[in-house]
Design a protein around this motif. Sequence first.
Motif, mmCIF file in Angstrom:
data_model
loop_
_atom_site.group_PDB
_atom_site.id
_atom_site.type_symbol
_atom_site.label_atom_id
_atom_site.label_comp_id
_atom_site.label_asym_id
_atom_site.label_seq_id
_atom_site.Cartn_x
_atom_site.Cartn_y
_atom_site.Cartn_z
ATOM 1 N N LYS A 1 1.003 -1.194 0.562
ATOM 2 C CA LYS A 1 -0.306 -0.022 -0.200
ATOM 3 C C LYS A 1 1.125 1.033 0.176
ATOM 4 O O LYS A 1 2.404 1.477 0.707
ATOM 5 N N ASP A 2 0.317 1.883 -0.555
ATOM 6 C CA ASP A 2 0.851 3.599 0.070
ATOM 7 C C ASP A 2 0.632 4.587 1.059
ATOM 8 O O ASP A 2 -0.042 4.468 1.244
ATOM 9 N N ARG A 3 2.027 4.273 1.893
ATOM 10 C CA ARG A 3 1.889 4.909 3.069
ATOM 11 C C ARG A 3 2.622 6.054 2.597
ATOM 12 O O ARG A 3 3.787 6.182 2.390
ATOM 13 N N VAL A 4 2.751 6.861 3.719
ATOM 14 C CA VAL A 4 4.249 7.927 4.342
ATOM 15 C C VAL A 4 5.395 7.643 4.454
ATOM 16 O O VAL A 4 5.152 7.251 5.339
ATOM 17 N N ARG A 5 5.976 7.245 3.321
ATOM 18 C CA ARG A 5 7.545 6.714 4.077
ATOM 19 C C ARG A 5 8.587 7.281 3.116
ATOM 20 O O ARG A 5 8.324 8.350 2.291
ATOM 21 N N GLY A 6 9.759 7.085 3.905
ATOM 22 C CA GLY A 6 10.466 7.912 2.964
ATOM 23 C C GLY A 6 11.070 7.696 1.133
ATOM 24 O O GLY A 6 11.186 5.477 0.779
ATOM 25 N N GLU A 7 11.011 8.154 0.065
ATOM 26 C CA GLU A 7 10.678 8.109 -1.163
ATOM 27 C C GLU A 7 12.014 8.440 -1.711
ATOM 28 O O GLU A 7 12.268 8.437 -2.857
ATOM 29 N N ASN A 8 12.762 9.331 -1.340
ATOM 30 C CA ASN A 8 14.272 9.560 -1.035
ATOM 31 C C ASN A 8 15.772 9.279 -1.113
ATOM 32 O O ASN A 8 15.709 9.528 -0.109
ATOM 33 N N MET A 9 15.975 8.400 -2.019
ATOM 34 C CA MET A 9 17.457 7.399 -1.004
ATOM 35 C C MET A 9 18.486 9.248 -1.560
ATOM 36 O O MET A 9 18.872 9.200 -3.150
ATOM 37 N N LEU A 10 19.058 9.253 -0.878
ATOM 38 C CA LEU A 10 20.069 10.247 -0.873
ATOM 39 C C LEU A 10 21.495 9.445 -1.374
ATOM 40 O O LEU A 10 21.339 8.198 -1.789
ATOM 41 N N PRO A 11 22.613 10.078 -1.959
ATOM 42 C CA PRO A 11 23.183 9.447 -2.776
ATOM 43 C C PRO A 11 24.513 8.182 -1.760
ATOM 44 O O PRO A 11 24.784 7.338 -2.690
ATOM 45 N N TRP A 12 24.491 8.422 -1.141
ATOM 46 C CA TRP A 12 24.798 7.463 -0.095
ATOM 47 C C TRP A 12 24.382 6.316 0.139
ATOM 48 O O TRP A 12 24.860 4.978 -0.341
ATOM 49 N N GLY A 13 23.034 6.206 -0.138
ATOM 50 C CA GLY A 13 21.471 4.958 -0.277
ATOM 51 C C GLY A 13 22.159 4.883 -1.025
ATOM 52 O O GLY A 13 21.631 3.548 -2.179
ATOM 53 N N VAL A 14 21.844 5.970 -2.616
ATOM 54 C CA VAL A 14 22.132 5.216 -3.888
ATOM 55 C C VAL A 14 23.294 4.213 -4.272
ATOM 56 O O VAL A 14 23.726 3.369 -4.878
ATOM 57 N N ALA A 15 24.875 4.740 -3.834
ATOM 58 C CA ALA A 15 25.674 4.060 -4.036
ATOM 59 C C ALA A 15 25.620 2.939 -3.351
ATOM 60 O O ALA A 15 26.733 1.684 -3.861
ATOM 61 N N ALA A 16 25.279 2.664 -1.880
ATOM 62 C CA ALA A 16 24.706 1.377 -1.737
ATOM 63 C C ALA A 16 24.189 0.412 -2.153
ATOM 64 O O ALA A 16 24.752 -0.822 -2.563
ATOM 65 N N ALA A 17 22.926 0.766 -3.206
ATOM 66 C CA ALA A 17 22.453 0.280 -4.003
ATOM 67 C C ALA A 17 22.668 -0.237 -5.312
ATOM 68 O O ALA A 17 22.543 -1.458 -5.518
ATOM 69 N N ARG A 18 23.913 0.338 -5.664
ATOM 70 C CA ARG A 18 24.742 -0.035 -6.676
ATOM 71 C C ARG A 18 25.208 -1.364 -6.412
ATOM 72 O O ARG A 18 25.473 -2.258 -6.410
ATOM 73 N N ARG A 19 26.159 -1.126 -4.916
ATOM 74 C CA ARG A 19 27.298 -2.413 -4.854
ATOM 75 C C ARG A 19 26.213 -3.215 -4.173
ATOM 76 O O ARG A 19 27.484 -4.324 -4.160
ATOM 77 N N LEU A 20 25.336 -3.747 -3.967
ATOM 78 C CA LEU A 20 23.755 -4.315 -3.580
ATOM 79 C C LEU A 20 23.490 -4.913 -4.578
ATOM 80 O O LEU A 20 23.332 -6.311 -5.745
ATOM 81 N N GLY A 21 23.576 -3.854 -5.698
ATOM 82 C CA GLY A 21 23.070 -4.819 -7.768
ATOM 83 C C GLY A 21 21.999 -4.369 -7.412
ATOM 84 O O GLY A 21 20.778 -5.199 -8.441
ATOM 85 N N ILE A 22 21.199 -3.575 -6.614
ATOM 86 C CA ILE A 22 19.645 -3.474 -7.119
ATOM 87 C C ILE A 22 19.360 -2.028 -7.661
ATOM 88 O O ILE A 22 18.330 -1.796 -7.796
ATOM 89 N N TYR A 23 20.621 -1.602 -7.680
ATOM 90 C CA TYR A 23 19.623 -0.126 -8.435
ATOM 91 C C TYR A 23 19.611 -0.170 -9.608
ATOM 92 O O TYR A 23 18.066 0.502 -10.077
#
Length: 213
Positions: free
Chosen positions: A26-48
């Motif tokens: 469901k759509d809930r009010v949650r963080g939908e902005n991933m800051l650059p350090w989180g984007v870097a982590a997503a790349r390392r995990l292969g999920i970007y």
Amino acid sequence: GGSALADQLARMGRNVLVLEREARFKDRVRGENMLPWGVAAARRLGIYDDLIGAGGHPTPKWVVYAMGQPGPTRELPKTTPGGDSTLNVFHPDMQEAVLARAISAGAEVKRGATVLGIDAGPARSPSVTFEHDGKKQTLTARIVVGADGRASQMRAWGGFEVKQNPDFLTIAGTLLTGTRVPDDTTYLAIGPGIGSFWAPLGGNRARAYFIYP
């Protein structure tokens, strides 16, 4: 978080079972902005790339407003260690994408499951009792991870002492469509004791948050 961990463990050859409470996210009010350090982590995990495929929207610019006046535009790809922007992604689509990736890695997923309790103690493996499709079942595992959010029952089942600061801020959020907020910029606006945050999702959509005492 739980799906991302399941994905990584399954790719290491572990047997993984995910008990997902939501049959449909469901759509809930949650963080939908991933800051650059989180984007870097997503790349390392292969999920970007999975997040981009789910509609993830990179925003290379960052602007802070103070008392109604904009500060200088920060070009994130030029000023972050990995050259990453922020990434805004509609939360239910992100959840579906990461859970689907865990399944493709070999994790077993039971959606619409309700965890009823956890039994754990010294020198024995923990067990989880849950209900799924009207059936009650207890399974034992080497490790149990509870990614069940700020109203976590895992804390109580694990016997953890919880200490909390008094509530300081309230954050309200809404999804805007047909907005003219520029799609390439994320905005933080700070006022006298309040703030707002604007995360464009692409296609003239944006998530807007209002923060107040």
